[in-house]
Design a protein around this motif. Structure first.
Motif, PDB file in Angstrom:
ATOM      1  N   ALA A 294       0.137  -2.882   0.113  1.00 48.87           N
ATOM      2  CA  ALA A 294      -0.576  -3.963  -0.580  1.00 48.87           C
ATOM      3  C   ALA A 294      -0.467  -5.224   0.259  1.00 48.87           C
ATOM      4  O   ALA A 294       0.623  -5.575   0.718  1.00 48.87           O
ATOM      5  CB  ALA A 294       0.023  -4.186  -1.957  1.00 48.87           C
ATOM      6  N   GLU A 295      -1.573  -5.887   0.479  1.00 49.46           N
ATOM      7  CA  GLU A 295      -1.541  -7.121   1.260  1.00 49.46           C
ATOM      8  C   GLU A 295      -2.632  -8.081   0.820  1.00 49.46           C
ATOM      9  O   GLU A 295      -3.630  -7.685   0.208  1.00 49.46           O
ATOM     10  CB  GLU A 295      -1.667  -6.823   2.752  1.00 49.46           C
ATOM     11  N   ALA A 296      -2.411  -9.343   1.129  1.00 47.73           N
ATOM     12  CA  ALA A 296      -3.381 -10.385   0.814  1.00 47.73           C
ATOM     13  C   ALA A 296      -4.202 -10.701   2.055  1.00 47.73           C
ATOM     14  O   ALA A 296      -3.652 -10.891   3.138  1.00 47.73           O
ATOM     15  CB  ALA A 296      -2.655 -11.640   0.329  1.00 47.73           C
ATOM     16  N   ARG A 297      -5.514 -10.742   1.880  1.00 49.96           N
ATOM     17  CA  ARG A 297      -6.420 -11.123   2.966  1.00 49.96           C
ATOM     18  C   ARG A 297      -7.384 -12.175   2.429  1.00 49.96           C
ATOM     19  O   ARG A 297      -8.451 -11.851   1.922  1.00 49.96           O
ATOM     20  CB  ARG A 297      -7.183  -9.914   3.498  1.00 49.96           C
ATOM     21  N   GLY A 298      -6.958 -13.433   2.524  1.00 46.87           N
ATOM     22  CA  GLY A 298      -7.783 -14.510   1.996  1.00 46.87           C
ATOM     23  C   GLY A 298      -7.914 -14.393   0.494  1.00 46.87           C
ATOM     24  O   GLY A 298      -6.927 -14.389  -0.241  1.00 46.87           O
ATOM     25  N   GLU A 299      -9.153 -14.247   0.001  1.00 54.98           N
ATOM     26  CA  GLU A 299      -9.401 -14.113  -1.436  1.00 54.98           C
ATOM     27  C   GLU A 299      -9.375 -12.664  -1.898  1.00 54.98           C
ATOM     28  O   GLU A 299      -9.683 -12.372  -3.050  1.00 54.98           O
ATOM     29  CB  GLU A 299     -10.767 -14.734  -1.766  1.00 54.98           C
ATOM     30  N   ASP A 300      -8.996 -11.753  -0.997  1.00 56.43           N
ATOM     31  CA  ASP A 300      -8.996 -10.327  -1.316  1.00 56.43           C
ATOM     32  C   ASP A 300      -7.580  -9.764  -1.426  1.00 56.43           C
ATOM     33  O   ASP A 300      -6.710 -10.063  -0.597  1.00 56.43           O
ATOM     34  CB  ASP A 300      -9.734  -9.528  -0.240  1.00 56.43           C
ATOM     35  N   LEU A 301      -7.373  -8.925  -2.431  1.00 58.49           N
ATOM     36  CA  LEU A 301      -6.198  -8.070  -2.515  1.00 58.49           C
ATOM     37  C   LEU A 301      -6.617  -6.714  -1.978  1.00 58.49           C
ATOM     38  O   LEU A 301      -7.619  -6.139  -2.421  1.00 58.49           O
ATOM     39  CB  LEU A 301      -5.737  -7.926  -3.964  1.00 58.49           C
ATOM     40  N   VAL A 302      -5.873  -6.180  -1.006  1.00 59.57           N
ATOM     41  CA  VAL A 302      -6.218  -4.897  -0.400  1.00 59.57           C
ATOM     42  C   VAL A 302      -5.087  -3.908  -0.646  1.00 59.57           C
ATOM     43  O   VAL A 302      -3.933  -4.154  -0.280  1.00 59.57           O
ATOM     44  CB  VAL A 302      -6.468  -5.038   1.114  1.00 59.57           C
ATOM     45  N   LEU A 303      -5.421  -2.778  -1.273  1.00 60.11           N
ATOM     46  CA  LEU A 303      -4.488  -1.688  -1.501  1.00 60.11           C
ATOM     47  C   LEU A 303      -4.959  -0.491  -0.699  1.00 60.11           C
ATOM     48  O   LEU A 303      -6.160  -0.193  -0.656  1.00 60.11           O
ATOM     49  CB  LEU A 303      -4.435  -1.312  -2.987  1.00 60.11           C
ATOM     50  N   ALA A 304      -4.037   0.207  -0.063  1.00 54.34           N
ATOM     51  CA  ALA A 304      -4.415   1.375   0.739  1.00 54.34           C
ATOM     52  C   ALA A 304      -3.324   2.428   0.660  1.00 54.34           C
ATOM     53  O   ALA A 304      -2.128   2.107   0.599  1.00 54.34           O
ATOM     54  CB  ALA A 304      -4.646   0.969   2.191  1.00 54.34           C
ATOM     55  N   VAL A 305      -3.739   3.691   0.646  1.00 56.61           N
ATOM     56  CA  VAL A 305      -2.801   4.804   0.668  1.00 56.61           C
ATOM     57  C   VAL A 305      -3.455   5.960   1.413  1.00 56.61           C
ATOM     58  O   VAL A 305      -4.669   6.153   1.334  1.00 56.61           O
ATOM     59  CB  VAL A 305      -2.411   5.229  -0.772  1.00 56.61           C
ATOM     60  N   ASP A 306      -2.657   6.699   2.167  1.00 53.57           N
ATOM     61  CA  ASP A 306      -3.164   7.835   2.943  1.00 53.57           C
ATOM     62  C   ASP A 306      -2.212   9.003   2.733  1.00 53.57           C
ATOM     63  O   ASP A 306      -1.052   8.956   3.157  1.00 53.57           O
ATOM     64  CB  ASP A 306      -3.253   7.470   4.425  1.00 53.57           C
ATOM     65  N   LEU A 307      -2.679  10.049   2.063  1.00 49.45           N
ATOM     66  CA  LEU A 307      -1.852  11.205   1.721  1.00 49.45           C
ATOM     67  C   LEU A 307      -2.330  12.428   2.480  1.00 49.45           C
ATOM     68  O   LEU A 307      -3.541  12.657   2.602  1.00 49.45           O
ATOM     69  CB  LEU A 307      -1.921  11.488   0.218  1.00 49.45           C
ATOM     70  N   ASP A 308      -1.398  13.230   2.971  1.00 52.09           N
ATOM     71  CA  ASP A 308      -1.799  14.476   3.614  1.00 52.09           C
ATOM     72  C   ASP A 308      -2.153  15.504   2.535  1.00 52.09           C
ATOM     73  O   ASP A 308      -1.983  15.265   1.339  1.00 52.09           O
ATOM     74  CB  ASP A 308      -0.688  14.998   4.537  1.00 52.09           C
ATOM     75  N   ASP A 309      -2.650  16.663   2.964  1.00 52.67           N
ATOM     76  CA  ASP A 309      -3.132  17.666   2.012  1.00 52.67           C
ATOM     77  C   ASP A 309      -2.055  18.080   1.016  1.00 52.67           C
ATOM     78  O   ASP A 309      -2.299  18.149  -0.188  1.00 52.67           O
ATOM     79  CB  ASP A 309      -3.636  18.897   2.769  1.00 52.67           C
ATOM     80  N   ALA A 310      -0.848  18.376   1.530  1.00 48.30           N
ATOM     81  CA  ALA A 310       0.212  18.899   0.671  1.00 48.30           C
ATOM     82  C   ALA A 310       0.620  17.886  -0.393  1.00 48.30           C
ATOM     83  O   ALA A 310       0.744  18.221  -1.577  1.00 48.30           O
ATOM     84  CB  ALA A 310       1.422  19.307   1.518  1.00 48.30           C
ATOM     85  N   LEU A 311       0.833  16.632   0.009  1.00 48.49           N
ATOM     86  CA  LEU A 311       1.258  15.611  -0.943  1.00 48.49           C
ATOM     87  C   LEU A 311       0.143  15.301  -1.936  1.00 48.49           C
ATOM     88  O   LEU A 311       0.406  15.098  -3.131  1.00 48.49           O
ATOM     89  CB  LEU A 311       1.694  14.344  -0.206  1.00 48.49           C
ATOM     90  N   ALA A 312      -1.080  15.248  -1.470  1.00 49.05           N
ATOM     91  CA  ALA A 312      -2.199  14.986  -2.376  1.00 49.05           C
ATOM     92  C   ALA A 312      -2.310  16.069  -3.439  1.00 49.05           C
ATOM     93  O   ALA A 312      -2.512  15.786  -4.627  1.00 49.05           O
ATOM     94  CB  ALA A 312      -3.497  14.888  -1.579  1.00 49.05           C
ATOM     95  N   GLU A 313      -2.139  17.319  -3.045  1.00 53.13           N
ATOM     96  CA  GLU A 313      -2.186  18.434  -4.000  1.00 53.13           C
ATOM     97  C   GLU A 313      -1.064  18.319  -5.023  1.00 53.13           C
ATOM     98  O   GLU A 313      -1.273  18.511  -6.224  1.00 53.13           O
ATOM     99  CB  GLU A 313      -2.080  19.766  -3.245  1.00 53.13           C
ATOM    100  N   ARG A 314       0.139  18.002  -4.564  1.00 51.24           N
ATOM    101  CA  ARG A 314       1.280  17.864  -5.473  1.00 51.24           C
ATOM    102  C   ARG A 314       1.064  16.724  -6.451  1.00 51.24           C
ATOM    103  O   ARG A 314       1.396  16.837  -7.641  1.00 51.24           O
ATOM    104  CB  ARG A 314       2.566  17.625  -4.673  1.00 51.24           C
ATOM    105  N   LEU A 315       0.508  15.630  -5.972  1.00 53.10           N
ATOM    106  CA  LEU A 315       0.277  14.483  -6.838  1.00 53.10           C
ATOM    107  C   LEU A 315      -0.767  14.805  -7.898  1.00 53.10           C
ATOM    108  O   LEU A 315      -0.599  14.456  -9.084  1.00 53.10           O
ATOM    109  CB  LEU A 315      -0.174  13.283  -6.002  1.00 53.10           C
ATOM    110  N   VAL A 316      -1.830  15.479  -7.518  1.00 49.31           N
ATOM    111  CA  VAL A 316      -2.862  15.855  -8.480  1.00 49.31           C
ATOM    112  C   VAL A 316      -2.301  16.833  -9.504  1.00 49.31           C
ATOM    113  O   VAL A 316      -2.589  16.739 -10.706  1.00 49.31           O
ATOM    114  CB  VAL A 316      -4.082  16.455  -7.758  1.00 49.31           C
ATOM    115  N   ASP A 317      -1.466  17.776  -9.055  1.00 47.34           N
ATOM    116  CA  ASP A 317      -0.824  18.703  -9.988  1.00 47.34           C
ATOM    117  C   ASP A 317       0.010  17.952 -11.014  1.00 47.34           C
ATOM    118  O   ASP A 317      -0.007  18.267 -12.208  1.00 47.34           O
ATOM    119  CB  ASP A 317       0.080  19.680  -9.225  1.00 47.34           C
ATOM    120  N   LEU A 318       0.750  16.943 -10.550  1.00 51.02           N
ATOM    121  CA  LEU A 318       1.588  16.144 -11.444  1.00 51.02           C
ATOM    122  C   LEU A 318       0.738  15.398 -12.464  1.00 51.02           C
ATOM    123  O   LEU A 318       1.061  15.374 -13.667  1.00 51.02           O
ATOM    124  CB  LEU A 318       2.431  15.162 -10.630  1.00 51.02           C
ATOM    125  N   VAL A 319      -0.343  14.777 -12.005  1.00 52.82           N
ATOM    126  CA  VAL A 319      -1.214  14.024 -12.909  1.00 52.82           C
ATOM    127  C   VAL A 319      -1.815  14.943 -13.969  1.00 52.82           C
ATOM    128  O   VAL A 319      -1.863  14.608 -15.160  1.00 52.82           O
ATOM    129  CB  VAL A 319      -2.318  13.307 -12.112  1.00 52.82           C
TER     130      VAL A 319
END
Length: 347
Positions: A294-319
């Motif tokens: 999470a970072e501030a860029r002027g008037e913008d709040l920017v959130l970013a996340v990058d998940l590999d296949d395995a972690l993304a699958e695990r997270l979706v399973d959890l949700v």
């Protein structure tokens, strides 16, 4: 019937250019597709169709649940692979909002096979009891349904626009202009989330008119700096990569730039507090939260996340697991509320 018409609309867009073999116009859609959006647009979205249809998420959430029957219909009845014909699909709406698909205008681009798609379009329309007629919109070849004001305009062999007649004429006008009439804030936000060597496969951008902002504020309650940010919300942009793992970038633009830094700090504190919970930290949510920037860029709040296949699958399973648990809990609570004696015995 409305759902059936919506499906037909998307099929027709997917078959964009199918009737263009009879009259190919010289006007072409601009590149990128966002440059064909008129000034009144308040929201715009674009999908890399090939990336989406070939992603594991499409298979998991759509194909395995029978949600792509329309595409399967094209494959089986017409021998057409949609992802080969349609490479990009975009849509925009005006400030009035998307009250239904009738108020959404679609843009499409791809290496269409006109004769094959024309036959497919004819079959689909006739099976639904409809018909088509050839028309022309300000010098651009188009087809119209037998009823209503829906139009599909064809831009050469690789472009099409679908929507009500007014909106499609606006696209024609923009495409014919020497300079595109793009609303400044919408295009600027779009460019901010699509810059880079590898453009995102899904993009959604909205510059919120006052009545949209009021609707959000009425439906969402937030404490402290989050509430202040909600009151100052001006625009939102989302960009995603889905073909490999899951990468997501969210940019929130506020009227008051002074709120951005405190908002970022509060988000970081909330994340750290969540990670203090050992059960959450040891689940798939833990490593996913650690990768959120999470970072501030002027008037913008920017959130970013990058998940590999395995972690993304695990997270979706959890949700999904948590969602099923909430559904079961809600069902139990509803049963107890209708059977007070059962609830008393359970206590």
């Amino acid at each position: 019937m409305r759902g059936r018409r919506a499906f037909l609309a998307l099929v027709l867009v997917g078959a964009a250019g199918a009737a263009a073999y009879w009259l190919l116009g010289g006007v072409r859609l601009r590149e990128p597709l966002v440059e064909n959006v008129p000034e009144r647009a308040a929201a715009y979205a674009r999908v890399d169709v090939r990336a989406l249809l070939r992603s594991p998420w499409w298979r998991r959430f759509v194909t395995e649940r029978g949600g792509d029957q329309g595409l399967q219909r094209m494959r089986e009845r017409c021998g057409i692979e949609p992802s080969d014909q349609l490479h990009e699909l975009a849509a925009f709406v005006g400030a009035d909002g998307p009250r239904s698909l009738d108020h959404v205008t679609f843009l499409a681009r791809g290496p269409f096979e006109h004769e094959a798609l024309g036959e497919c379009m004819k079959k689909v329309v006739e099976e639904d009891g409809g018909g088509l007629r050839r028309v022309e919109l300000d010098g651009v070849p188009a087809v119209a349904g037998a009823r209503g004001d829906s139009r599909i305009a064809f831009f050469g062999r690789d472009g099409a626009a679908f929507g009500n007649e007014r909106s499609v004429r606006e696209v024609v006008a923009v495409a014919k202009e020497e300079r595109a009439k793009i609303a400044g804030p919408l295009r600027a936000l779009h460019d901010a989330v699509t810059q880079g060597e590898h453009p995102p496969e899904l993009v959604a951008v909205a510059v919120l008119p006052e009545h949209w902002r009021e609707a959000v504020q009425q439906r969402v309650e937030a404490p402290g700096v989050f509430g202040e940010a909600l009151d100052s919300l001006r625009a939102v942009a989302i960009a995603a990569r889905v073909s490999r793992g899951l990468a997501l970038s969210v940019r929130v633009r506020l009227d008051d730039a002074a709120l951005v830094a405190p908002l970022v700090e509060q988000l970081r504190l909330q994340r750290d507090a969540a990670l203090d919970d050992p059960l959450l930290a040891l689940s798939a949510a833990g490593p996913a939260l650690r990768r959120v920037a999470a970072e501030a860029r002027g008037e913008d709040l920017v959130l970013a996340v990058d998940l590999d296949d395995a972690l993304a699958e695990r997270l979706v399973d959890l949700v999904e697991q948590l969602a099923r648990r909430e559904v079961r809990r809600g069902a139990r609570d509803a049963t107890r509320s209708t059977n007070p004696s059962d609830a008393t015995r359970a206590e």
